[in-house]
Design an enzyme around this catalytic site. Structure first.
Site, PDB file in Angstrom:
ATOM      1  N   HIS A 160       0.917  17.039  10.966  1.00 45.56           N
ATOM      2  CA  HIS A 160      -0.281  16.327  11.418  1.00 45.56           C
ATOM      3  C   HIS A 160      -0.020  14.816  11.425  1.00 45.56           C
ATOM      4  O   HIS A 160      -0.351  14.112  12.379  1.00 45.56           O
ATOM      5  CB  HIS A 160      -1.461  16.581  10.471  1.00 45.56           C
ATOM      6  CG  HIS A 160      -1.964  17.985  10.424  1.00 45.56           C
ATOM      7  ND1 HIS A 160      -2.185  18.656   9.244  1.00 45.56           N
ATOM      8  CD2 HIS A 160      -2.299  18.867  11.401  1.00 45.56           C
ATOM      9  CE1 HIS A 160      -2.657  19.878   9.492  1.00 45.56           C
ATOM     10  NE2 HIS A 160      -2.720  20.032  10.797  1.00 45.56           N
ATOM     11  N   LYS A 176     -13.538  29.868   7.635  1.00 47.02           N
ATOM     12  CA  LYS A 176     -12.366  29.780   6.774  1.00 47.02           C
ATOM     13  C   LYS A 176     -12.761  29.481   5.326  1.00 47.02           C
ATOM     14  O   LYS A 176     -13.715  28.777   5.075  1.00 47.02           O
ATOM     15  CB  LYS A 176     -11.439  28.656   7.270  1.00 47.02           C
ATOM     16  CG  LYS A 176     -10.667  29.022   8.516  1.00 47.02           C
ATOM     17  CD  LYS A 176      -9.662  27.910   8.821  1.00 47.02           C
ATOM     18  CE  LYS A 176      -8.941  28.147  10.135  1.00 47.02           C
ATOM     19  NZ  LYS A 176      -8.128  26.994  10.535  1.00 47.02           N
ATOM     20  N   ARG A 227       2.982  23.038  18.476  1.00 49.28           N
ATOM     21  CA  ARG A 227       4.185  23.379  17.728  1.00 49.28           C
ATOM     22  C   ARG A 227       5.115  24.276  18.532  1.00 49.28           C
ATOM     23  O   ARG A 227       6.305  24.105  18.535  1.00 49.28           O
ATOM     24  CB  ARG A 227       3.814  24.107  16.427  1.00 49.28           C
ATOM     25  CG  ARG A 227       3.407  23.166  15.349  1.00 49.28           C
ATOM     26  CD  ARG A 227       2.657  23.887  14.278  1.00 49.28           C
ATOM     27  NE  ARG A 227       1.346  24.284  14.765  1.00 49.28           N
ATOM     28  CZ  ARG A 227       0.369  24.651  13.988  1.00 49.28           C
ATOM     29  NH1 ARG A 227       0.556  24.721  12.689  1.00 49.28           N
ATOM     30  NH2 ARG A 227      -0.798  24.967  14.470  1.00 49.28           N
ATOM     31  N   SER A 244      -0.688  24.192   7.799  1.00 47.49           N
ATOM     32  CA  SER A 244      -1.411  24.132   6.526  1.00 47.49           C
ATOM     33  C   SER A 244      -1.302  25.469   5.797  1.00 47.49           C
ATOM     34  O   SER A 244      -1.210  25.504   4.568  1.00 47.49           O
ATOM     35  CB  SER A 244      -2.875  23.779   6.759  1.00 47.49           C
ATOM     36  OG  SER A 244      -2.975  22.512   7.347  1.00 47.49           O
TER      37      SER A 244
HETATM   38  P1  ADP Z   1      -3.092  24.252  11.021  1.00 45.36           P
HETATM   39  O1  ADP Z   1      -2.795  25.067  12.252  1.00 45.36           O
HETATM   40  O2  ADP Z   1      -1.868  23.682  10.361  1.00 45.36           O
HETATM   41  O3  ADP Z   1      -4.082  24.872  10.083  1.00 45.36           O
HETATM   42  P2  ADP Z   1      -5.162  22.483  12.077  1.00 45.36           P
HETATM   43  O4  ADP Z   1      -6.151  23.520  12.482  1.00 45.36           O
HETATM   44  O5  ADP Z   1      -5.608  21.491  11.085  1.00 45.36           O
HETATM   45  O6  ADP Z   1      -3.750  22.980  11.554  1.00 45.36           O
HETATM   46  O7  ADP Z   1      -4.583  21.769  13.392  1.00 45.36           O
HETATM   47  C1  ADP Z   1      -5.011  20.563  13.932  1.00 45.36           C
HETATM   48  C2  ADP Z   1      -4.136  20.179  15.094  1.00 45.36           C
HETATM   49  O8  ADP Z   1      -2.836  19.819  14.631  1.00 45.36           O
HETATM   50  C3  ADP Z   1      -3.899  21.246  16.157  1.00 45.36           C
HETATM   51  O9  ADP Z   1      -3.853  20.608  17.418  1.00 45.36           O
HETATM   52  C4  ADP Z   1      -2.541  21.804  15.789  1.00 45.36           C
HETATM   53  O10 ADP Z   1      -1.895  22.368  16.903  1.00 45.36           O
HETATM   54  C5  ADP Z   1      -1.837  20.542  15.329  1.00 45.36           C
HETATM   55  N1  ADP Z   1      -0.717  20.753  14.398  1.00 45.36           N
HETATM   56  C6  ADP Z   1      -0.761  21.414  13.233  1.00 45.36           C
HETATM   57  N2  ADP Z   1       0.464  21.401  12.634  1.00 45.36           N
HETATM   58  C7  ADP Z   1       1.295  20.700  13.465  1.00 45.36           C
HETATM   59  C8  ADP Z   1       2.681  20.365  13.428  1.00 45.36           C
HETATM   60  N3  ADP Z   1       3.457  20.757  12.440  1.00 45.36           N
HETATM   61  N4  ADP Z   1       3.177  19.642  14.449  1.00 45.36           N
HETATM   62  C9  ADP Z   1       2.383  19.277  15.482  1.00 45.36           C
HETATM   63  N5  ADP Z   1       1.081  19.574  15.581  1.00 45.36           N
HETATM   64  C10 ADP Z   1       0.533  20.281  14.593  1.00 45.36           C
END
Ligand code: ADP
Length: 167
Positions: free
Chosen positions: A17, A41, A90, A128
């Site tokens: 992130h 969640k 990703r 996460s």
């Molecule tokens: P997670 O999938 O890790 O629970 P979130 O729901 O908080 O994450 O995701 C928020 C945003 O960050 C989304 O657009 C997700 O694709 C992106 N994201 C999460 N992890 C990464 C990463 N390692 N690299 C790039 N983007 C990411």
């Protein structure tokens, strides 16, 4: 003026992130990290805690701020000047659902576009949920989460494991 709204659960914020936030802060005038309320969640950290952890991590990025929203993103973004939605990708597997969300959001708000930033190679495998799983087993998390929040994640995971084992 362009404002990138970066939505997600951030439970907790990871180096993946942070990499997206850093790169976006160089491209856009302003970046708003928006912690979305998602009652489905069961989070590791409360909404307020997640916001505080992100604030700690982005402290040195002057054009980044942290907010939260429990309304539709297509509505939420209207309070900003030149808003665009920002998503990190990703892998190809992220693409399908993100593409669908982008179309839905554009349908709800015709002026709203979604921009995708590909993950930097070394962060593609971080999520996460991986962080939470690794924390349970006491793995070294320094390659996954920003050092400013490392202890918070370790401590919370220990507490939750303790509760699960009835301690
Ligand atoms: P997670 O999938 O890790 O629970 P979130 O729901 O908080 O994450 O995701 C928020 C945003 O960050 C989304 O657009 C997700 O694709 C992106 N994201 C999460 N992890 C990464 C990463 N390692 N690299 C790039 N983007 C990411």
């Amino acid at each position: 003026m362009t404002t990138a709204i970066y939505p997600g659960s951030f439970d907790p914020i990871t180096l993946g992130h942070l990499n997206i936030i850093r790169r976006a802060s160089r491209i856009f005038d302003k970046v708003v990290v928006c912690v979305m309320v998602n009652s489905a969640k069961r989070p590791m950290f409360s909404l307020e805690e997640r916001m505080e952890l992100i604030e700690r991590v982005v402290k040195r990025l002057p054009n980044v701020r942290v907010d939260t929203s429990d309304i539709l993103l297509a509505e939420y973004v209207k309070r900003y000047e030149g808003p665009v939605l920002l998503k990190g990708l990703r892998a190809v597997s992220d693409f399908e659902s993100e593409f669908q969300m982008a179309l839905i959001n554009n349908n709800l708000n015709h002026e709203l576009d979604t921009l995708f930033l590909p993950s930097s190679e070394k962060y593609t495998y971080i999520s996460s949920s991986v962080v939470k799983e690794m924390a349970k087993y006491g793995s070294d998390l320094s390659k996954f989460v920003p050092r400013e929040i490392l202890n918070d994640v370790i401590e919370r995971s220990k507490q939750q494991e303790g509760k699960r084992n009835g301690e």
